[in-house]
Scaffold this motif. Structure first.
Motif, mmCIF file in Angstrom:
data_model
loop_
_atom_site.group_PDB
_atom_site.id
_atom_site.type_symbol
_atom_site.label_atom_id
_atom_site.label_comp_id
_atom_site.label_asym_id
_atom_site.label_seq_id
_atom_site.Cartn_x
_atom_site.Cartn_y
_atom_site.Cartn_z
ATOM 1 N N LYS B 93 0.842 -1.192 0.000
ATOM 2 C CA LYS B 93 0.000 0.000 0.000
ATOM 3 C C LYS B 93 0.880 1.246 0.000
ATOM 4 C CE LYS B 93 -4.129 -1.667 -0.141
ATOM 5 N NZ LYS B 93 -5.001 -1.324 -1.309
ATOM 6 N N THR B 94 0.362 2.310 -0.588
ATOM 7 C CA THR B 94 1.161 3.520 -0.718
ATOM 8 C C THR B 94 0.280 4.762 -0.602
ATOM 9 O OG1 THR B 94 2.813 4.629 -2.100
ATOM 10 C CG2 THR B 94 1.074 3.458 -3.278
ATOM 11 N N ILE B 95 0.846 5.817 -0.047
ATOM 12 C CA ILE B 95 0.138 7.086 0.126
ATOM 13 C C ILE B 95 0.919 8.172 -0.635
ATOM 14 C CG2 ILE B 95 -0.521 8.900 1.780
ATOM 15 C CD1 ILE B 95 -0.759 6.702 3.933
ATOM 16 N N GLY B 96 0.191 8.974 -1.401
ATOM 17 C CA GLY B 96 0.813 10.119 -2.081
ATOM 18 C C GLY B 96 0.474 11.397 -1.330
ATOM 19 N N VAL B 97 1.478 12.217 -1.076
ATOM 20 C CA VAL B 97 1.266 13.510 -0.407
ATOM 21 C C VAL B 97 1.616 14.572 -1.452
ATOM 22 C CG1 VAL B 97 1.820 14.923 1.602
ATOM 23 C CG2 VAL B 97 2.040 12.437 1.740
ATOM 24 N N ILE B 98 0.596 15.316 -1.909
ATOM 25 C CA ILE B 98 0.837 16.138 -3.100
ATOM 26 C C ILE B 98 0.807 17.633 -2.791
ATOM 27 C CG2 ILE B 98 0.029 14.333 -4.662
ATOM 28 C CD1 ILE B 98 -2.589 15.843 -4.984
ATOM 29 N N GLY B 99 1.448 18.378 -3.682
ATOM 30 C CA GLY B 99 1.572 19.826 -3.505
ATOM 31 C C GLY B 99 0.508 20.611 -4.253
ATOM 32 N N PHE B 138 5.382 22.792 -2.935
ATOM 33 C CA PHE B 138 5.968 21.448 -2.926
ATOM 34 C C PHE B 138 6.854 21.193 -1.702
ATOM 35 C CE2 PHE B 138 4.458 22.350 -7.132
ATOM 36 C CZ PHE B 138 3.689 21.217 -7.391
ATOM 37 N N PRO B 139 7.769 22.124 -1.370
ATOM 38 C CA PRO B 139 8.477 21.885 -0.089
ATOM 39 C C PRO B 139 7.545 21.921 1.114
ATOM 40 C CG PRO B 139 9.183 23.960 -1.122
ATOM 41 C CD PRO B 139 8.368 23.221 -2.129
ATOM 42 N N ILE B 140 6.451 22.703 1.053
ATOM 43 C CA ILE B 140 5.481 22.710 2.169
ATOM 44 C C ILE B 140 4.866 21.314 2.320
ATOM 45 C CG2 ILE B 140 3.199 23.581 2.883
ATOM 46 C CD1 ILE B 140 4.032 26.316 1.719
ATOM 47 N N ARG B 141 4.521 20.710 1.172
ATOM 48 C CA ARG B 141 3.934 19.360 1.272
ATOM 49 C C ARG B 141 4.976 18.355 1.779
ATOM 50 N NH1 ARG B 141 4.825 16.501 -3.812
ATOM 51 N NH2 ARG B 141 6.953 17.099 -3.920
ATOM 52 N N GLU B 156 18.026 10.391 -3.079
ATOM 53 C CA GLU B 156 18.907 11.187 -3.935
ATOM 54 C C GLU B 156 18.321 12.581 -3.944
ATOM 55 O OE1 GLU B 156 20.634 8.984 -7.529
ATOM 56 O OE2 GLU B 156 19.387 10.519 -8.434
ATOM 57 N N ALA B 157 19.121 13.613 -3.770
ATOM 58 C CA ALA B 157 18.558 14.971 -3.794
ATOM 59 C C ALA B 157 19.655 16.000 -3.968
ATOM 60 C CB ALA B 157 17.803 15.259 -2.492
ATOM 61 N N GLY B 158 19.374 17.007 -4.793
ATOM 62 C CA GLY B 158 20.306 18.112 -4.978
ATOM 63 C C GLY B 158 20.102 19.149 -3.883
ATOM 64 N N GLU B 159 20.860 20.248 -3.998
ATOM 65 C CA GLU B 159 20.840 21.247 -2.928
ATOM 66 C C GLU B 159 19.504 21.990 -2.831
ATOM 67 O OE1 GLU B 159 23.062 21.592 -0.665
ATOM 68 O OE2 GLU B 159 24.824 20.580 -1.481
ATOM 69 N N SER B 160 18.675 21.954 -3.894
ATOM 70 C CA SER B 160 17.417 22.705 -3.842
ATOM 71 C C SER B 160 16.186 21.789 -3.838
ATOM 72 C CB SER B 160 17.338 23.671 -5.022
ATOM 73 O OG SER B 160 17.392 22.936 -6.228
ATOM 74 N N SER B 161 16.388 20.515 -3.604
ATOM 75 C CA SER B 161 15.267 19.568 -3.646
ATOM 76 C C SER B 161 14.290 19.789 -2.487
ATOM 77 C CB SER B 161 15.824 18.138 -3.580
ATOM 78 O OG SER B 161 14.775 17.220 -3.427
ATOM 79 N N GLY B 162 13.007 19.578 -2.747
ATOM 80 C CA GLY B 162 11.994 19.645 -1.690
ATOM 81 C C GLY B 162 12.214 18.599 -0.615
ATOM 82 N N ALA B 163 12.940 17.536 -0.975
ATOM 83 C CA ALA B 163 13.223 16.482 0.008
ATOM 84 C C ALA B 163 14.012 17.034 1.190
ATOM 85 C CB ALA B 163 14.000 15.341 -0.651
ATOM 86 N N LEU B 164 14.756 18.121 0.967
ATOM 87 C CA LEU B 164 15.532 18.686 2.076
ATOM 88 C C LEU B 164 14.604 19.310 3.120
ATOM 89 C CD1 LEU B 164 18.660 20.255 0.353
ATOM 90 C CD2 LEU B 164 18.020 17.886 0.695
ATOM 91 N N SER B 165 13.505 19.937 2.684
ATOM 92 C CA SER B 165 12.515 20.454 3.647
ATOM 93 C C SER B 165 11.992 19.318 4.504
ATOM 94 C CB SER B 165 11.308 21.069 2.929
ATOM 95 O OG SER B 165 11.708 22.083 2.093
ATOM 96 N N GLN B 166 11.786 18.190 3.855
ATOM 97 C CA GLN B 166 11.288 17.033 4.595
ATOM 98 C C GLN B 166 12.316 16.551 5.602
ATOM 99 O OE1 GLN B 166 9.223 14.263 2.274
ATOM 100 N NE2 GLN B 166 9.329 12.607 3.770
#
Lengths: 219, 227
Positions: B93-99, B138-141, B156-166
């Protein structure tokens, strides 16, 4: 200053990192929930409880006539054990929550933050034994901070104690800054390696001793 | 069909830090019961991922599904889509959290995947229908995603990826944050070292089991444990 050769400690619950029985697995669940200030359910119909207040309330109801009463008898100032890394403002601080709950239940005088981490050390749970931080690594990554009026007694409070190396290094830092204060440590949970847990509530008192570069907990 | 919840209605009682940092409302399409399953683990990263990154995301998703976890990601291109698809293919099962609001998709190329997940899994947004989507959505989500899961893995993420907010939000919330060893070893990136300095952990082949073991599980009986 050399490291303290030993420090007295007490703990309330036990958990088994490697245990495979149902009870052992549940103790791991409690451990995760304490570290995330999470929720559990109990009773019928199920009632949601926040784990740290629930456990501290249970402890306060059971502590009379156990050896743990001595740790709290002189109304110590409670000092939250530092996390394994520096923290950003407005971050969760589980050991502080445990201290606040202990005080709210009449166990301890007040919570005072006297130790902070200035550099990250590897978390023991995710490190090989030989890579776990030494006393010196913990000591070098910690700084004494805050209100240093010398209390008569301090109880350093941790969520989960494994070997106790961090607690012995932390106690050394505190003793250095507060030479006349009696310093002891308490952990809500202690690990029991390579055993199956039969009862999660196993109150104990003992000591953490320096052995070579690290601490060793007895029992 | 969309349902509207407060974060406490969807996720259970929040602690003080969570209360201060959560959105007011969460809009959910799909199976709400997925938010009651533990552990929920987020696998996130770059839109423009490398082939190796995509393979790693899929592998972690599969391993998480095998251990009963719900895989949570952001329904973006790259790592996110790879994580969702691998979880579905593994029977999990999977959940999507969208912006975007639930009635929109970004990117459009994931619209079919989003529809499928809204029917058979779950998709959640903090943005009501008609709310304008901006780059900062997107970073808020991503920060909201940190709240929904007990652990986050940045593949994997660059310096400006939304994953960094997470990542930063996970650290504030006291959630486990893992960064793949391959990213940590990339000397051109500054952020992995910064996050390791605040308590993130390196995820490698030899500590994956310890990571799984440390996740909260759902089958905890306080009544039996404290009988």
């Amino acid at each position: 200053m050399p490291f303290l050769p030993e420090v007295q400690f007490g703990a309330y619950l036990v958990y088994s990192p490697q245990g495979t029985s149902q009870t052992s697995k549940w103790t791991k669940g409690i451990c995760s929930l304490v570290k995330q200030d999470g929720l559990g359910q109990m009773g019928a119909p199920p009632k949601v409880v926040r784990m740290i207040p629930y456990l501290v309330r249970r402890l306060s109801g059971k502590i009379a006539d156990t050896p743990l009463t001595d740790l709290f008898a002189d109304q110590p100032v409670l000092v939250p054990a530092p996390r394994s890394s520096p923290v950003k403002p407005d971050s969760l601080y589980p050991t502080r929550l445990i201290c606040d709950q202990l005080v709210a239940n009449g166990l301890g005088l007040e919570t005072r933050i006297l130790l902070e981490r200035i550099a990250a050390v590897p978390k023991a749970a995710f490190s090989r034994p030989e890579d776990r931080p030494t006393l010196q690594m913990h000591y070098d990554s910690l700084r004494v901070t805050g209100e240093l009026l010398e209390p008569r007694s301090i109880l350093l409070v941790d969520d989960v104690v494994t070997k106790g190396t961090m607690l012995l290094a932390s106690a050394t830092r505190l003793q250095e800054a507060l030479p006349r204060t009696r310093i002891r440590v308490f952990a809500l949970i202690r690990t029991m390696s390579h055993v199956e847990i039969e009862r999660i509530e196993e109150i104990c008192v003992g000591k953490i001793e320096q052995r070579g570069e690290r601490g060793v907990r007895v029992p | 069909m969309t349902h509207e919840f407060t974060p406490e209605e969807l996720l259970g009682l929040l602690n003080e830090v969570e209360k201060r940092r959560s959105p007011k409302t969460l809009y959910v399409a799909g199976d709400k019961s997925l938010f009651e399953i533990h552990p929920r683990v987020s696998v996130v990263g770059s839109r423009k991922a490398s082939p190796d990154g995509l393979k790693r995301a899929a592998k972690i998703s599969r391993l998480l599904v095998e251990r009963g976890a719900v895989v949570v990601s952001g329904l973006a291109e790259g790592i996110d889509a790879a994580a969702h698809k691998a979880a579905i293919e593994a029977g999990g099962k999977t959940i999507g959290v969208i912006g975007t609001p639930l009635d929109r998709s970004y990117p459009k190329s994931n619209a079919v995947l989003q529809q499928l997940m809204m029917q058979e899994h779950a998709v959640v947004s903090q943005f009501p229908s008609g709310y304008p989507t901006m780059p900062k959505s997107f970073p808020i989500r991503n920060a909201t995603m940190a709240l929904i899961v007990s652990a986050s893995v940045i593949v994997e993420a660059g310096e400006s990826s939304g994953a960094l907010s997470q990542g930063w939000e996970a650290l504030r919330l006291g959630r486990m944050l893992f960064i793949m060893e391959s990213v940590v070893n990339n000397q051109s990136l500054k952020w992995p070292k910064e996050m390791l300095g605040y308590g993130a952990q390196v995820l490698a082949n030899d500590n994956f089991e310890a990571f799984i073991e440390a996740l909260p599980s759902g089958d905890l009986s306080l009544d039996a444990l404290f009988a």
